[in-house]
Design an enzyme around this catalytic site. Sequence first.
Site, short mmCIF file in Angstrom:
data_model
loop_
_atom_site.label_atom_id
_atom_site.label_comp_id
_atom_site.label_asym_id
_atom_site.label_seq_id
_atom_site.Cartn_x
_atom_site.Cartn_y
_atom_site.Cartn_z
N LYS A 48 -1.26 2.47 -1.37
CA LYS A 48 -1.68 2.41 0.32
C LYS A 48 -2.87 1.33 0.21
O LYS A 48 -3.78 1.45 -0.95
CB LYS A 48 -2.11 3.65 0.82
CG LYS A 48 -0.87 4.66 1.12
CD LYS A 48 -1.36 5.57 1.81
CE LYS A 48 -0.30 6.76 2.11
NZ LYS A 48 0.55 6.23 3.11
N ARG A 63 9.47 13.19 1.69
CA ARG A 63 10.95 13.63 1.69
C ARG A 63 11.47 13.98 0.62
O ARG A 63 12.34 14.90 0.23
CB ARG A 63 11.55 12.46 2.42
CG ARG A 63 11.44 11.14 1.60
CD ARG A 63 11.80 9.94 2.53
NE ARG A 63 11.08 9.66 3.42
CZ ARG A 63 10.99 8.76 4.30
NH1 ARG A 63 12.04 7.89 4.50
NH2 ARG A 63 9.91 8.36 5.01
N1 BES Z 1 1.71 10.67 4.22
C1 BES Z 1 2.29 9.51 4.58
C2 BES Z 1 2.39 9.46 6.18
C3 BES Z 1 1.21 9.56 7.03
C4 BES Z 1 0.61 8.32 7.31
C5 BES Z 1 0.49 10.70 7.33
C6 BES Z 1 -0.49 8.10 8.12
C7 BES Z 1 -0.40 10.66 8.19
C8 BES Z 1 -1.16 9.62 8.61
C9 BES Z 1 3.58 9.31 4.02
O1 BES Z 1 3.83 9.82 2.72
C10 BES Z 1 3.92 7.87 4.09
O2 BES Z 1 3.16 7.36 3.13
N2 BES Z 1 4.91 7.46 4.93
C11 BES Z 1 5.41 6.06 4.74
C12 BES Z 1 6.88 5.95 4.77
C13 BES Z 1 7.48 4.68 4.35
C14 BES Z 1 7.22 4.17 3.17
C15 BES Z 1 9.07 4.67 4.66
C16 BES Z 1 4.86 5.50 6.01
O3 BES Z 1 4.83 6.11 7.04
O4 BES Z 1 4.26 4.26 5.93
MN MN Z 2 3.31 8.60 1.24
#
Ligand code: BES
Ligand code: MN
Length: 505
Positions: A283, A357
């Site tokens: 990230k 997931r």
């Molecule tokens: N934990 C994150 C989602 C999240 C984002 C929670 C912001 C709280 C605040 C999750 O694991 C994630 O990174 N999801 C990705 C999924 C994508 C790679 C398909 C996302 O939302 O970008």
């Molecule tokens: Mn994630």
Amino acid sequence: MEIRVEAGDITRAAADVVVVNLFEGVKAPGGGTGAVDRALGGAISETIRLGDLSGKANEFVLLYTHGRIPAPRVVVAGLGKAAEFTVDSVRNLAGNLVRYLRRPGIETVATIAHGAGIAGLPPAACAQAIAEGALLGGYRFTRRKGTGTKDENGAEGPKRLIIVEHDAAKVPEMQAAVERGRILAEAVNFARDLANEPSNYATPTVIAERAQELAHELGLECEVLERADAERMGMGAFLAVARGTDEPPKMIRLAYRGKGGEGYDLALIGKGITFDTGGISLKPAQNMEAMKADMTGAVSVIAAIGAIARLKAKVDVVAIAPCTENMPGGHATKPGDVAVALDGKTIEIINTDAEGRLVLADAICWARKLGARRIVDVATLTGAVSVALGDQCYALLTNDETLASQVEAAARAAGERTWRLPMFKEYEEQLKSDVADLKNTGGRNAGTITGAKFIERFVEGTPWVHLDIAGVDMAEKDRGWIVKGASGQAVRPLIHLALALADSG
Ligand code: BES
Ligand code: MN
Ligand code: ZN
């Protein structure tokens, strides 16, 4: 904070402050407010006449009593428009009130039972909402502060809240409702405490310890799978996420048998990523610190099963919390790698940041093996849910109308809002993989839905609801029962759901 219900006359209450209320637009207050107004020689109606008190929601007006009643202060709380007033308003009012009363010299608060008087709401429901609102709205996370629990002006906040009810016959049921409200609110605050903790304090090991303590206290069954146990069992999806971290992962299972049947009426599954760096699909640095709360689902289900046990609900519940960090590292899963889940399905991991997931998949397979008849998962799963819904509600996705309505009703009972997103089968095409049974991301479009579609493949027809709480788990500011930081949303709905399932047999 101690909270109790007493029979008596609010004008005679011995307290540092007496709290009464006013609907918007009322010029001549009645009920408890009217009684206090008369005792003060009309001070409240005069304040209304002067235009300094309107009864708008969230308005608090402080008056001094100059010895005309035992309490030195009176606060008039605005209730807003009578037509819009509900038990949820009472909970929020209590939350705003305890923060308003966080000032030097206020330890004991006497209040009338907001909502139970002229508004005509059920007295027990109002008492419960006052208890919940006060304990939730007064919550602060101060463990990692050197200054302790005091705020800037040295105030700690009220220590005692006395709900004064003039009809003594109503007191026992109201007192019982306060105890219920306390159990619900303390569960939420348990989850908030862990979600607010930085990731170096709330590790999978620490969460497992807290789960074990809870199990010990309440006589729950508790099992914690270590990395080697998960390997032996074949939890390859969970382990694919845990590969990059040196912090030991924990797959936590708590079980409560209120009915003593076979299998489980309800499985509660919570995503427990104690820190989500994204893994090799790293990230950006901006706001990454918020990812310490990516375990809110896990601590919510642990908190909920604790409260379900305390309330002795006649229902069999299992809670599973797959907990691990998601880190890049020499052994970390790489984009394109294939993991094998507990049910044998192969998953092509396109993006290591879609890790929630993966850990949920194995937890759900395990719940099914244990005989779960209904599954509710709670997860901070997608950033996309914030884009779609913001922070006013959370997403509910399902394969079962009956269970979905039950979860919606449970959320309403808790004063929380859910919103359905569609689960059309065509969305599943986005998860087709060239090398495995499915892939873990479905591209940018409909991100929250494809996340749910992925999970649905592992529930295999078991009635299931997925709650994506990524937009609401952390609040930006105080509002009513919600405080800045971990909000604790979804915890009370899970408890209400179990209670409703117990009632429906
Ligand atoms: N934990 C994150 C989602 C999240 C984002 C929670 C912001 C709280 C605040 C999750 O694991 C994630 O990174 N999801 C990705 C999924 C994508 C790679 C398909 C996302 O939302 O970008
Ligand atoms: Mn994630
Ligand atoms: Zn995550």
